[in-house]
Design an enzyme around this catalytic site. Structure first.
Site, PDB file in Angstrom:
ATOM      1  CE  LYS A  18      34.933  31.516  33.610  1.00  0.00           C
ATOM      2  NZ  LYS A  18      36.376  31.884  33.547  1.00  0.00           N
TER       3      LYS A  18
ATOM      4  CE  LYS B 171      33.264  34.244  39.000  1.00  0.00           C
ATOM      5  NZ  LYS B 171      33.990  33.910  37.774  1.00  0.00           N
TER       6      LYS B 171
END
Length: 206
Positions: free
Chosen positions: A15, A32
């Site tokens: 991913k 993130k």
């Protein structure tokens, strides 16, 4: 703000590489929220190197490579969900989760709960290896039960047409393409591999 969430069926499914290719292709920022494990290159550093896109700082940087709730406890803290509000950006934003959809952020909160709160379109990255039908079907079921909008599944690995088609048909989900294994992972090879991804469908979700 136009946001896409990239999550996976498990850790190590590709991913981060997919998120890097997507951010580069869309000219998007990348975020993130929680990074667990700082000894090796972080996901943010990897995406920056592979995409050249603008990356936003993590809300949490945790030392131990483990589930975020355990890595946070190791540092004597608890993740505050209020610090995980989607950041405001001028253009598209690609947000990457950690591991799979049921990874705990705290003892009371899964990543899935955060995705449901955000209500941004989700792309699920799944490997093509043995076991992926079960993992992908369970992940999609969890996302749907939580009311998360799903763009589709992007596969990672060697071609497995029968497996991929089984997931698409039985889970009633869009096939967003497949990233084949790359002998050398660079910006150039990733950009070339991303030509196999259904960007039209992804852009329509924004």
């Amino acid at each position: 703000m136009k946001t896409l969430i990239v999550t996976g069926t498990d850790t190590g499914v590709g991913k981060t590489v997919f998120a890097a290719g997507l951010a580069a292709t869309l000219g998007a920022d990348y975020w993130k929220p929680v990074q667990a494990g700082l000894e090796d290159a972080t996901d943010t550093e990897t995406v920056a190197a592979l995409s050249g896109c603008h990356v936003l700082p993590e809300a949490y940087r945790l030392n131990m490579p483990a589930s975020p709730h355990l890595a946070a406890e190791d540092m004597g803290i608890e993740i505050d969900v209020n610090r995980l509000t989607l950041p405001q950006t001028n253009g598209p934003l690609v947000v990457e989760g950690a591991g799979g959809v049921m990874v705990p952020l705290t003892r009371k909160l899964f990543y899935l709960d955060l995705f449901a709160r955000w209500q941004a379109p989700v792309i699920l990255v799944a490997r093509t290896a043995l076991g992926t039908i079960n993992h992908t079907a369970l992940s999609l079921s969890a996302l749907r039960s939580a009311g998360c909008p799903i763009v589709g599944v992007a596969f990672s690995g060697a071609a497995e047409p029968d497996v991929e088609q089984t997931i698409v048909e039985m889970c009633n989900v869009r096939h967003l393409g497949r990233l084949a294994p790359l002998p050398e992972l660079t910006r150039e090879t990733l950009a070339s591999a991303f030509e196999a991804i259904d960007l039209r469908t992804i852009r329509e979700a924004l």
